[in-house]
Scaffold this motif. Structure first.
Motif, PDB file in Angstrom:
ATOM      1  N   ARG A 255      21.967 -10.658   5.406  1.00  0.00           N
ATOM      2  CA  ARG A 255      22.664 -10.532   4.128  1.00  0.00           C
ATOM      3  C   ARG A 255      21.960  -9.503   3.243  1.00  0.00           C
ATOM      4  NH1 ARG A 255      24.591 -12.576  -0.788  1.00  0.00           N
ATOM      5  NH2 ARG A 255      26.625 -13.598  -0.595  1.00  0.00           N
ATOM      6  N   VAL A 256      22.761  -8.735   2.529  1.00  0.00           N
ATOM      7  CA  VAL A 256      22.206  -7.746   1.600  1.00  0.00           C
ATOM      8  C   VAL A 256      22.626  -8.125   0.186  1.00  0.00           C
ATOM      9  CG1 VAL A 256      22.269  -5.900   3.309  1.00  0.00           C
ATOM     10  CG2 VAL A 256      24.214  -6.225   1.788  1.00  0.00           C
ATOM     11  N   VAL A 257      21.821  -7.724  -0.776  1.00  0.00           N
ATOM     12  CA  VAL A 257      22.154  -7.914  -2.188  1.00  0.00           C
ATOM     13  C   VAL A 257      22.732  -6.597  -2.688  1.00  0.00           C
ATOM     14  CG1 VAL A 257      21.274  -8.506  -4.466  1.00  0.00           C
ATOM     15  CG2 VAL A 257      20.264  -9.560  -2.434  1.00  0.00           C
ATOM     16  N   PRO A 258      24.040  -6.546  -2.958  1.00  0.00           N
ATOM     17  CA  PRO A 258      24.679  -5.269  -3.317  1.00  0.00           C
ATOM     18  C   PRO A 258      23.964  -4.494  -4.416  1.00  0.00           C
ATOM     19  CG  PRO A 258      26.335  -6.949  -2.961  1.00  0.00           C
ATOM     20  CD  PRO A 258      24.999  -7.647  -2.891  1.00  0.00           C
ATOM     21  N   ALA A 259      23.491  -5.185  -5.454  1.00  0.00           N
ATOM     22  CA  ALA A 259      22.864  -4.486  -6.574  1.00  0.00           C
ATOM     23  C   ALA A 259      21.494  -3.931  -6.221  1.00  0.00           C
ATOM     24  CB  ALA A 259      22.734  -5.437  -7.771  1.00  0.00           C
ATOM     25  N   ARG A 260      20.919  -4.375  -5.104  1.00  0.00           N
ATOM     26  CA  ARG A 260      19.598  -3.898  -4.715  1.00  0.00           C
ATOM     27  C   ARG A 260      19.637  -3.057  -3.435  1.00  0.00           C
ATOM     28  NH1 ARG A 260      15.040  -6.107  -6.908  1.00  0.00           N
ATOM     29  NH2 ARG A 260      13.912  -5.617  -4.991  1.00  0.00           N
ATOM     30  N   ALA A 261      20.789  -2.982  -2.811  1.00  0.00           N
ATOM     31  CA  ALA A 261      20.892  -2.255  -1.548  1.00  0.00           C
ATOM     32  C   ALA A 261      20.786  -0.750  -1.774  1.00  0.00           C
ATOM     33  CB  ALA A 261      22.212  -2.592  -0.858  1.00  0.00           C
ATOM     34  N   GLY A 262      20.033  -0.076  -0.924  1.00  0.00           N
ATOM     35  CA  GLY A 262      19.896   1.368  -1.008  1.00  0.00           C
ATOM     36  C   GLY A 262      21.078   2.073  -0.380  1.00  0.00           C
ATOM     37  N   PRO A 263      21.158   3.381  -0.538  1.00  0.00           N
ATOM     38  CA  PRO A 263      22.295   4.148  -0.004  1.00  0.00           C
ATOM     39  C   PRO A 263      22.348   4.178   1.521  1.00  0.00           C
ATOM     40  CG  PRO A 263      20.582   5.611  -0.833  1.00  0.00           C
ATOM     41  CD  PRO A 263      20.195   4.230  -1.245  1.00  0.00           C
ATOM     42  N   ASP A 264      21.225   3.827   2.176  1.00  0.00           N
ATOM     43  CA  ASP A 264      21.193   3.850   3.630  1.00  0.00           C
ATOM     44  C   ASP A 264      21.696   2.546   4.250  1.00  0.00           C
ATOM     45  OD1 ASP A 264      18.979   2.583   2.503  1.00  0.00           O
ATOM     46  OD2 ASP A 264      17.810   2.807   4.343  1.00  0.00           O
ATOM     47  N   ILE A 265      21.996   1.546   3.425  1.00  0.00           N
ATOM     48  CA  ILE A 265      22.474   0.265   3.927  1.00  0.00           C
ATOM     49  C   ILE A 265      23.957   0.362   4.242  1.00  0.00           C
ATOM     50  CG2 ILE A 265      22.837  -2.174   3.404  1.00  0.00           C
ATOM     51  CD1 ILE A 265      19.946  -1.453   3.838  1.00  0.00           C
ATOM     52  N   ARG A 266      24.312   0.003   5.460  1.00  0.00           N
ATOM     53  CA  ARG A 266      25.709   0.039   5.883  1.00  0.00           C
ATOM     54  C   ARG A 266      26.161  -1.384   6.181  1.00  0.00           C
ATOM     55  NH1 ARG A 266      29.507   3.658   7.656  1.00  0.00           N
ATOM     56  NH2 ARG A 266      30.913   2.970   9.313  1.00  0.00           N
ATOM     57  N   THR A 267      27.258  -1.816   5.554  1.00  0.00           N
ATOM     58  CA  THR A 267      27.751  -3.180   5.719  1.00  0.00           C
ATOM     59  C   THR A 267      28.947  -3.218   6.660  1.00  0.00           C
ATOM     60  OG1 THR A 267      29.280  -3.026   3.852  1.00  0.00           O
ATOM     61  CG2 THR A 267      27.017  -3.718   3.368  1.00  0.00           C
ATOM     62  N   LEU A 268      29.324  -4.451   7.043  1.00  0.00           N
ATOM     63  CA  LEU A 268      30.507  -4.622   7.890  1.00  0.00           C
ATOM     64  C   LEU A 268      31.767  -4.150   7.168  1.00  0.00           C
ATOM     65  CD1 LEU A 268      29.971  -8.127   9.568  1.00  0.00           C
ATOM     66  CD2 LEU A 268      29.777  -5.871  10.636  1.00  0.00           C
ATOM     67  N   ALA A 269      31.788  -4.290   5.836  1.00  0.00           N
ATOM     68  CA  ALA A 269      32.951  -3.823   5.076  1.00  0.00           C
ATOM     69  C   ALA A 269      33.086  -2.311   5.167  1.00  0.00           C
ATOM     70  CB  ALA A 269      32.820  -4.263   3.618  1.00  0.00           C
ATOM     71  N   MET A 270      31.965  -1.606   5.111  1.00  0.00           N
ATOM     72  CA  MET A 270      31.995  -0.140   5.251  1.00  0.00           C
ATOM     73  C   MET A 270      32.498   0.249   6.633  1.00  0.00           C
ATOM     74  SD  MET A 270      28.363   0.860   3.482  1.00  0.00           S
ATOM     75  CE  MET A 270      27.982   0.449   1.776  1.00  0.00           C
ATOM     76  N   GLN A 271      32.046  -0.499   7.633  1.00  0.00           N
ATOM     77  CA  GLN A 271      32.489  -0.222   8.998  1.00  0.00           C
ATOM     78  C   GLN A 271      33.986  -0.428   9.128  1.00  0.00           C
ATOM     79  OE1 GLN A 271      32.170  -3.281  11.916  1.00  0.00           O
ATOM     80  NE2 GLN A 271      31.183  -1.920  13.398  1.00  0.00           N
ATOM     81  N   ALA A 272      34.498  -1.507   8.531  1.00  0.00           N
ATOM     82  CA  ALA A 272      35.927  -1.806   8.601  1.00  0.00           C
ATOM     83  C   ALA A 272      36.762  -0.727   7.920  1.00  0.00           C
ATOM     84  CB  ALA A 272      36.204  -3.169   7.962  1.00  0.00           C
ATOM     85  N   ARG A 273      36.264  -0.252   6.753  1.00  0.00           N
ATOM     86  CA  ARG A 273      36.982   0.816   6.046  1.00  0.00           C
ATOM     87  C   ARG A 273      36.991   2.095   6.859  1.00  0.00           C
ATOM     88  NH1 ARG A 273      34.472  -1.236   1.342  1.00  0.00           N
ATOM     89  NH2 ARG A 273      32.831   0.338   1.488  1.00  0.00           N
ATOM     90  N   ALA A 274      35.856   2.405   7.501  1.00  0.00           N
ATOM     91  CA  ALA A 274      35.768   3.621   8.320  1.00  0.00           C
ATOM     92  C   ALA A 274      36.746   3.556   9.483  1.00  0.00           C
ATOM     93  CB  ALA A 274      34.328   3.804   8.811  1.00  0.00           C
ATOM     94  N   LYS A 275      36.858   2.390  10.114  1.00  0.00           N
ATOM     95  CA  LYS A 275      37.776   2.231  11.249  1.00  0.00           C
ATOM     96  C   LYS A 275      39.216   2.351  10.779  1.00  0.00           C
ATOM     97  CE  LYS A 275      34.956  -0.624  14.348  1.00  0.00           C
ATOM     98  NZ  LYS A 275      34.844  -1.941  15.042  1.00  0.00           N
ATOM     99  N   ALA A 276      39.515   1.794   9.584  1.00  0.00           N
ATOM    100  CA  ALA A 276      40.879   1.882   9.060  1.00  0.00           C
ATOM    101  C   ALA A 276      41.244   3.321   8.738  1.00  0.00           C
ATOM    102  CB  ALA A 276      40.998   1.013   7.810  1.00  0.00           C
ATOM    103  N   GLU A 277      40.320   4.064   8.141  1.00  0.00           N
ATOM    104  CA  GLU A 277      40.582   5.471   7.818  1.00  0.00           C
ATOM    105  C   GLU A 277      40.750   6.302   9.065  1.00  0.00           C
ATOM    106  OE1 GLU A 277      37.263   6.521   5.436  1.00  0.00           O
ATOM    107  OE2 GLU A 277      37.948   5.365   3.667  1.00  0.00           O
ATOM    108  N   GLN A 278      39.958   5.978  10.098  1.00  0.00           N
ATOM    109  CA  GLN A 278      40.055   6.691  11.362  1.00  0.00           C
ATOM    110  C   GLN A 278      41.392   6.435  12.035  1.00  0.00           C
ATOM    111  OE1 GLN A 278      37.058   5.635  14.245  1.00  0.00           O
ATOM    112  NE2 GLN A 278      37.229   7.591  15.293  1.00  0.00           N
ATOM    113  N   ALA A 279      41.861   5.195  11.927  1.00  0.00           N
ATOM    114  CA  ALA A 279      43.142   4.842  12.533  1.00  0.00           C
ATOM    115  C   ALA A 279      44.302   5.563  11.844  1.00  0.00           C
ATOM    116  CB  ALA A 279      43.343   3.322  12.479  1.00  0.00           C
TER     117      ALA A 279
END
Length: 281
Positions: A255-279
């Motif tokens: 689990r990550v804390v959104p307000a403390r996560a750095g720019p290099d942190i990639r979440t499952l939500a980011m992955q899902a958005r990337a797959k949707a955009e690719q599709a």
């Protein structure tokens, strides 16, 4: 706000989710056993009381109690400092208030678990007991109904969180979290359904002015068992609660804390958005 967050908030959070995972492992496991053997399902405290019979049970109970108190601390700081960036609008205030309520509830469970470790009875005060006390107050039944509506809303929130995958915003993308995603989704939906059922029982108790109609997780599971094909339904929900345990144990590590996560942190939500955009492209 994130710059003001104490450095120890993340390990406290992870300790809390680990304890929560342990709790639902025991509750879900015993519910599954009850569905298989036809026994009565146990509530949270009663289920954890079974650990006292094990050689490692008392240390485990203390660890769970400490972890649940840590979860309370995490939720209070989370809500106060908005570490999950819910915001300060009406929707954000509701979400942060829910964090405070869930934190305090788990703190209460943690105190009960500490009592178990000290050898106290696992009976304690049941939902029907405090419901009866509330009903003696002015507008008591309506207060009970209002509390039930809040709990039902919390259950619906968990179900929605599972269905739309909102939990993915706080989970780091790894091969393990990606593989366990369906299990985590099922866990949130099942947990939300059980929470909503306990709220519905409380609402019914308020309308009938019968405190005995109120109940916690144990009573909710027993209610499921009493309907047609109840043992099958109980078994499915038990697997769901064990899946929710997996969700919490995964959260304890990834689990990550959104307000403390750095720019290099990639979440499952980011992955899902990337797959949707690719599709789409």
């Amino acid at each position: 706000m994130s710059s003001k967050a104490p450095a120890w908030v993340v390990p406290v959070m992870r300790t809390g989710y680990a304890a929560r995972g342990a709790v639902y492992t025991v509750v879900g496991g015993l519910a599954l056993l009850a569905a298989y053997k036809g026994h009565e399902a146990e509530g949270t405290t009663s289920a954890l009381a079974t650990l006292r019979d094990e050689t490692w049970g008392i240390p485990m109970l203390w660890a769970i109690a400490f972890g649940l108190v840590a979860y309370t601390v995490w939720r209070l700081i989370d809500a106060a400092m908005d570490l999950e960036t819910h915001g300060s609008d009406a929707k954000g205030i509701i979400a942060r208030t829910g964090q405070v309520v869930t934190g305090l509830i788990h703190g209460g469970i943690g105190i009960s678990v500490a009592g178990l470790a000290l050898g106290q009875s696992s009976g304690g005060e049941k939902a029907s007991d405090w419901t009866a006390k509330v009903m003696t107050l002015p507008y008591g039944p309506w207060l009970v109904i209002a509390a039930g509506l809040v709990i039902v809303s919390a259950g619906i929130f968990y179900v929605h969180k599972g269905v739309v995958g909102r939990y993915k915003r706080s989970l780091r993308e790894t091969s393990l979290t990606e593989r366990l995603d369906p299990v985590i989704k099922f866990g949130f939906i099942a947990h939300g359904a059980v929470v909503a059922l306990t709220g519905a029982m409380l609402i019914y108790a308020g309308f009938t002015t019968d405190p005995q109609q109120a109940g916690g997780i144990g009573e909710a599971l027993q209610h499921l068992r009493s309907v047609a094909y109840g043992r099958v339904l109980l078994g499915v929900v038990a697997l769901g609660l064990m899946s929710f345990a997996v969700a919490n144990l995964v959260g304890a590590v990834y689990r990550v804390v959104p307000a403390r996560a750095g720019p290099d942190i990639r979440t499952l939500a980011m992955q899902a958005r990337a797959k949707a955009e690719q599709a789409v492209s």
